[in-house]
Design an enzyme around this catalytic site. Structure first.
Site, short mmCIF file in Angstrom:
data_model
loop_
_atom_site.label_atom_id
_atom_site.label_comp_id
_atom_site.label_asym_id
_atom_site.label_seq_id
_atom_site.Cartn_x
_atom_site.Cartn_y
_atom_site.Cartn_z
N TYR A 126 -13.89 -3.24 -8.51
CA TYR A 126 -14.54 -3.43 -7.22
C TYR A 126 -15.63 -2.38 -7.03
CZ TYR A 126 -15.31 -4.55 -2.37
OH TYR A 126 -15.89 -4.95 -1.19
N GLN A 190 -11.31 -10.57 0.51
CA GLN A 190 -11.37 -11.85 -0.19
C GLN A 190 -11.65 -11.66 -1.68
OE1 GLN A 190 -13.36 -10.88 2.29
NE2 GLN A 190 -15.50 -11.54 2.03
N ASN A 220 -13.73 -0.20 1.40
CA ASN A 220 -13.43 0.16 2.78
C ASN A 220 -11.96 -0.11 3.10
OD1 ASN A 220 -13.19 -2.62 3.17
ND2 ASN A 220 -15.19 -2.83 4.13
N THR A 243 -13.99 9.57 1.74
CA THR A 243 -14.20 10.66 0.79
C THR A 243 -13.95 12.02 1.44
OG1 THR A 243 -15.72 11.51 -0.89
CG2 THR A 243 -16.66 10.93 1.26
N GLN A 265 -21.15 15.12 1.11
CA GLN A 265 -20.04 14.17 1.25
C GLN A 265 -20.01 13.52 2.62
OE1 GLN A 265 -18.05 13.23 -1.51
NE2 GLN A 265 -19.83 14.33 -2.29
N HIS A 268 -21.64 10.02 3.17
CA HIS A 268 -21.01 8.79 2.70
C HIS A 268 -20.58 7.89 3.86
CE1 HIS A 268 -20.51 8.82 -1.66
NE2 HIS A 268 -20.31 10.12 -1.61
N GLU A 334 -9.76 15.41 -2.52
CA GLU A 334 -10.37 14.57 -3.55
C GLU A 334 -11.31 15.42 -4.41
OE1 GLU A 334 -13.22 10.57 -3.73
OE2 GLU A 334 -13.13 11.77 -1.90
N HIS A 335 -12.21 16.16 -3.76
CA HIS A 335 -13.13 17.07 -4.45
C HIS A 335 -12.87 18.48 -3.90
CE1 HIS A 335 -15.36 13.21 -3.81
NE2 HIS A 335 -15.55 13.32 -5.11
N ASP A 368 -20.35 13.37 -9.19
CA ASP A 368 -20.56 12.00 -8.73
C ASP A 368 -21.37 11.19 -9.74
OD1 ASP A 368 -19.12 12.19 -6.39
OD2 ASP A 368 -20.85 12.70 -5.15
N GLU A 422 29.98 3.41 -17.35
CA GLU A 422 29.22 2.65 -16.34
C GLU A 422 29.81 1.28 -16.08
OE1 GLU A 422 25.06 2.77 -17.36
OE2 GLU A 422 24.95 4.93 -16.97
N HIS A 427 27.82 -4.20 -22.85
CA HIS A 427 26.82 -3.36 -23.51
C HIS A 427 27.42 -2.73 -24.78
CE1 HIS A 427 24.55 -3.82 -19.84
NE2 HIS A 427 23.59 -2.98 -20.24
#
Length: 440
Positions: A126, A190, A220, A243, A265, A268, A334-335, A368, A422, A427
């Site tokens: 994506y 979708q 998003n 971000t 950042q 964004h 994240e960063h 980036d 067990e 088994h």
């Protein structure tokens, strides 16, 4: 501009006190559930209707013609082409060293376990297309998948009104440079549903997007909600949130650099988080002055100001760098930039971060685009338990167990014993039946 949180004096667990964007994905999941179900049940008509409702355009055919992908490459500005090729080259160099090799362990004579690393068969990638366009995200998703040996790659990206319903031309050009020729002009929940369930992609039902095994790439909140809802139907890389950048800095840091990196950042998204952690009140004051100077001069001033002034951003004052390290580990950004004296020493002590940028000359913007590292990274504190996208993301470890008759005979009593503990006697019987007349 930045709110201040004073943690001097120390707190046992700073996590609840740190700035963080509030994003309720669970509410979004229920909002998009009917759409996802409609795509599963009806395919193309549901996808097209959703595209018309959310993107304001409904392409007749969802798959981007190969000629359009190749034509997009031809429209690239030479400097943009050179930059993308450099980004691809550096990413391939770093990711090539991540490829795992198969390994066989001899447990006992005649008994081995081999771990094979097998790539996921088909992956959907994506690429967002909202406030900004991200050809770099094509690079960051495609390169590790290709290095891993993924057989089939498909890219989805939202249709754009101003170019007749195709995805952004730079996104298509990046696909062309990487040899990706299956691209769909579909975005949002979708698109995720189409990838997960498969669908016809034209009104005649002649063309089809086959379902994928895994979906990667940021998006998003609706994309994130769809990934959460469909996790299990397909694998996902992560639930990407807004971000984040955190900067651990002392009074050796240049306030102009720190401010510029916080702004980078913030541009964004209005929900982007920019956090400075420092023991230096003087640096915090100087950064405020720089922000007041730099933000009005930025292209996306309103978006940046909203992000920097939001509850998710701020300055955290600490007693010293050791306390600052505790805070950034709790935040798990994240960063994470380290702009301190002996920056590498502090960076090597960090335990929780998506990626760490060491020193004044390693800004997040480098990562980036052209560091060679991957910019698809965990957000929302998930770096405490998750990694960024890599070649490993697209590989599955499969064990091959090979024992000879003698090797199985040797361990059979232990298998039978544990099966009895067990209360799973069948088994044990599955082993002992192979040695009739022998006591276990």
């Amino acid at each position: 501009m930045l709110n201040r949180i004073d943690l001097r004096g120390g707190v046992p667990d700073p996590r609840r006190l740190l700035p963080r964007a509030q994003l309720d994905v669970s509410v979004a999941v229920e909002r998009i559930r009917p759409l996802v179900e409609a795509v599963r049940e009806h395919g193309y008509p549901a996808i097209r209707e959703a595209s018309e409702r959310f993107d304001g355009i409904s392409p007749e055919r969802l798959r981007v013609p190969l000629a359009a992908i190749r034509a997009a490459e031809g429209t690239l500005d030479p400097q943009v082409r050179a930059a993308l090729l450099e980004s691809i080259t550096r990413a391939r160099k770093v990711h090539a060293d991540q490829r795992r090799i198969d390994h066989t362990t001899q447990v006992v004579p005649g008994g081995t376990v081999t771990e094979r690393w097998v790539p996921v068969d088909r992956v959907g990638l994506y690429v967002p297309g909202g406030l900004a366009m991200y050809p770099s995200t094509v690079v960051m998703n495609v390169v590790p998948a290709q290095v891993a040996g993924v057989r089939s790659l498909v890219v989805v990206s939202p249709p754009q009104k101003d170019i007749g319903g195709l995805p952004d031309q730079r996104v298509l050009a990046a696909c062309a440079l990487l040899g990706v020729d299956e691209v769909y002009a579909v975005g949002g929940a979708q698109a995720v549903a189409m990838l997960a369930y498969g669908s016809t992609v034209d009104p005649d039902g002649a063309e089809r997007c086959d379902p994928v095994d895994m979906i990667t790439g940021p998006g998003n909140i609706w994309v994130t909600a769809a990934k959460r809802l469909l996790r299990g139907v397909v694998g996902i890389d992560a639930e990407a949130g807004p971000t984040e950048i955190a900067i651990l800095a002392d009074d050796t840091a240049d306030p102009a650099h720190v401010a510029a990196d916080l702004i980078s950042q913030a541009e964004h998204d209005p929900l982007a988080a920019s956090v400075l952690v420092t023991p230096s009140v003087a640096l915090a004051d100087a950064v405020d002055v720089e922000l007041a100077r730099q933000v009005p001069a930025a292209k996306h001033t309103e978006r940046i100001a909203t992000a920097l002034g939001g509850e998710q951003s701020g300055v955290v004052l600490v007693d010293d760098l050791a306390a600052g390290l505790q805070v950034v580990d709790a935040y798990a950004a994240e960063h994470l930039e380290i702009q301190t004296e002996r920056a590498r020493e502090w960076a090597l002590r960090v335990r929780n971060a998506g990626a760490v940028f060491v020193g004044a000359w390693s800004p997040v913007s480098l990562g980036d685009y052209c560091a060679g590292s991957n910019h698809v990274l965990p957000t929302g504190g998930c770096a405490r338990h998750s990694s960024g996208l890599s070649v490993q993301s697209f590989l599955r470890g499969i064990h091959l167990v090979e024992y000879s008759q003698d090797a199985l005979r040797e361990v059979a009593p232990h298998v039978v014993t544990l099966a009895g503990v067990e209360d799973l006697p069948a088994h044990g019987r599955a082993v002992s039946v192979r040695f009739p007349g022998e006591s276990s």
